[in-house]
Motif scaffolding. Structure first.
Motif, short mmCIF file in Angstrom:
data_model
loop_
_atom_site.label_atom_id
_atom_site.label_comp_id
_atom_site.label_asym_id
_atom_site.label_seq_id
_atom_site.Cartn_x
_atom_site.Cartn_y
_atom_site.Cartn_z
N UNK A 12 14.18 51.11 9.74
CA UNK A 12 13.88 50.90 11.15
C UNK A 12 15.08 51.28 12.00
N UNK A 13 14.81 51.47 13.25
CA UNK A 13 15.84 51.81 14.23
C UNK A 13 15.68 50.84 15.39
N UNK A 14 16.71 50.03 15.65
CA UNK A 14 16.68 49.15 16.81
C UNK A 14 17.10 50.00 17.99
N UNK A 15 16.15 50.31 18.84
CA UNK A 15 16.38 51.27 19.91
C UNK A 15 17.30 50.72 20.99
N UNK A 16 16.99 49.52 21.45
CA UNK A 16 17.83 48.93 22.49
C UNK A 16 17.48 47.48 22.73
N UNK A 17 18.40 46.82 23.41
CA UNK A 17 18.19 45.48 23.94
C UNK A 17 18.19 45.64 25.45
N UNK A 18 17.12 45.21 26.08
CA UNK A 18 16.98 45.31 27.52
C UNK A 18 17.05 43.92 28.13
N UNK A 19 17.49 43.86 29.38
CA UNK A 19 17.64 42.54 30.01
C UNK A 19 17.30 42.60 31.49
N UNK A 20 16.99 41.43 32.02
CA UNK A 20 16.71 41.26 33.45
C UNK A 20 17.83 40.41 34.04
N UNK A 21 18.91 41.08 34.45
CA UNK A 21 20.07 40.41 35.04
C UNK A 21 20.64 39.34 34.10
N UNK A 22 20.74 39.69 32.82
CA UNK A 22 21.26 38.77 31.81
C UNK A 22 22.15 39.52 30.83
N UNK A 23 23.15 40.24 31.35
CA UNK A 23 23.98 41.08 30.50
C UNK A 23 24.70 40.26 29.43
N UNK A 54 6.80 40.73 34.28
CA UNK A 54 6.10 40.14 33.14
C UNK A 54 6.97 39.12 32.41
N UNK A 55 8.22 39.47 32.13
CA UNK A 55 9.10 38.62 31.33
C UNK A 55 9.83 37.56 32.11
N UNK A 56 10.02 37.80 33.39
CA UNK A 56 10.70 36.84 34.24
C UNK A 56 12.20 37.07 34.29
N UNK A 57 12.87 36.35 35.20
CA UNK A 57 14.32 36.47 35.33
C UNK A 57 15.01 36.07 34.04
N UNK A 58 16.09 36.73 33.74
CA UNK A 58 16.94 36.46 32.57
C UNK A 58 16.25 36.80 31.25
N UNK A 59 15.15 37.55 31.30
CA UNK A 59 14.44 37.99 30.10
C UNK A 59 15.34 38.95 29.30
N UNK A 60 15.30 38.82 27.97
CA UNK A 60 15.99 39.75 27.07
C UNK A 60 14.94 40.24 26.08
N UNK A 61 14.85 41.55 25.90
CA UNK A 61 13.85 42.14 25.00
C UNK A 61 14.53 43.06 23.99
N UNK A 62 14.01 43.06 22.76
CA UNK A 62 14.51 43.91 21.70
C UNK A 62 13.39 44.88 21.31
N UNK A 63 13.70 46.17 21.33
CA UNK A 63 12.71 47.17 20.93
C UNK A 63 13.18 47.82 19.64
N UNK A 64 12.27 47.91 18.66
CA UNK A 64 12.60 48.59 17.41
C UNK A 64 11.41 49.40 16.96
N UNK A 65 11.67 50.40 16.14
CA UNK A 65 10.61 51.21 15.59
C UNK A 65 11.04 51.70 14.20
N UNK A 66 10.08 52.17 13.43
CA UNK A 66 10.38 52.69 12.10
C UNK A 66 10.89 54.13 12.24
N UNK A 67 11.81 54.49 11.40
CA UNK A 67 12.38 55.84 11.45
C UNK A 67 11.37 56.87 11.01
#
Length: 67
Positions: A12-23, A54-67
């Motif tokens: 798998x490849x963890x593409x990125x961690x995204x955030x809503x004003x929660x660095x 959708x996720x709200x303030x301070x949301x943190x999301x992890x996106x991953x996919x298979x190589x």
């Protein structure tokens, strides 16, 4: 642990961690992910307004996919 329980591994490849004003939270999550998956390069990105709505303030999301 949750990603490993879902079967995330070297194929798998963890593409990125995204955030809503929660660095700080995003950096913490990246640190945890790099401990669990040391060979993966992980980017930190800002969430788009649609995902913040959708996720709200301070949301943190992890996106991953298979190589």
């Amino acid at each position: 642990d949750r990603l490993k329980s879902k079967g995330v591994d070297a194929e798998h490849y963890i593409m990125h961690v995204s955030h809503a004003d929660a660095i700080g939270d995003a950096e913490y999550v990246v640190g945890l992910l790099q401990e669990a998956f040391p060979d993966m390069e992980i980017q930190i990105l800002d969430l788009s307004p649609a995902f913040v709505t959708q996720g709200g303030p301070k949301c943190v999301a992890v996106q991953y996919c298979i190589r």
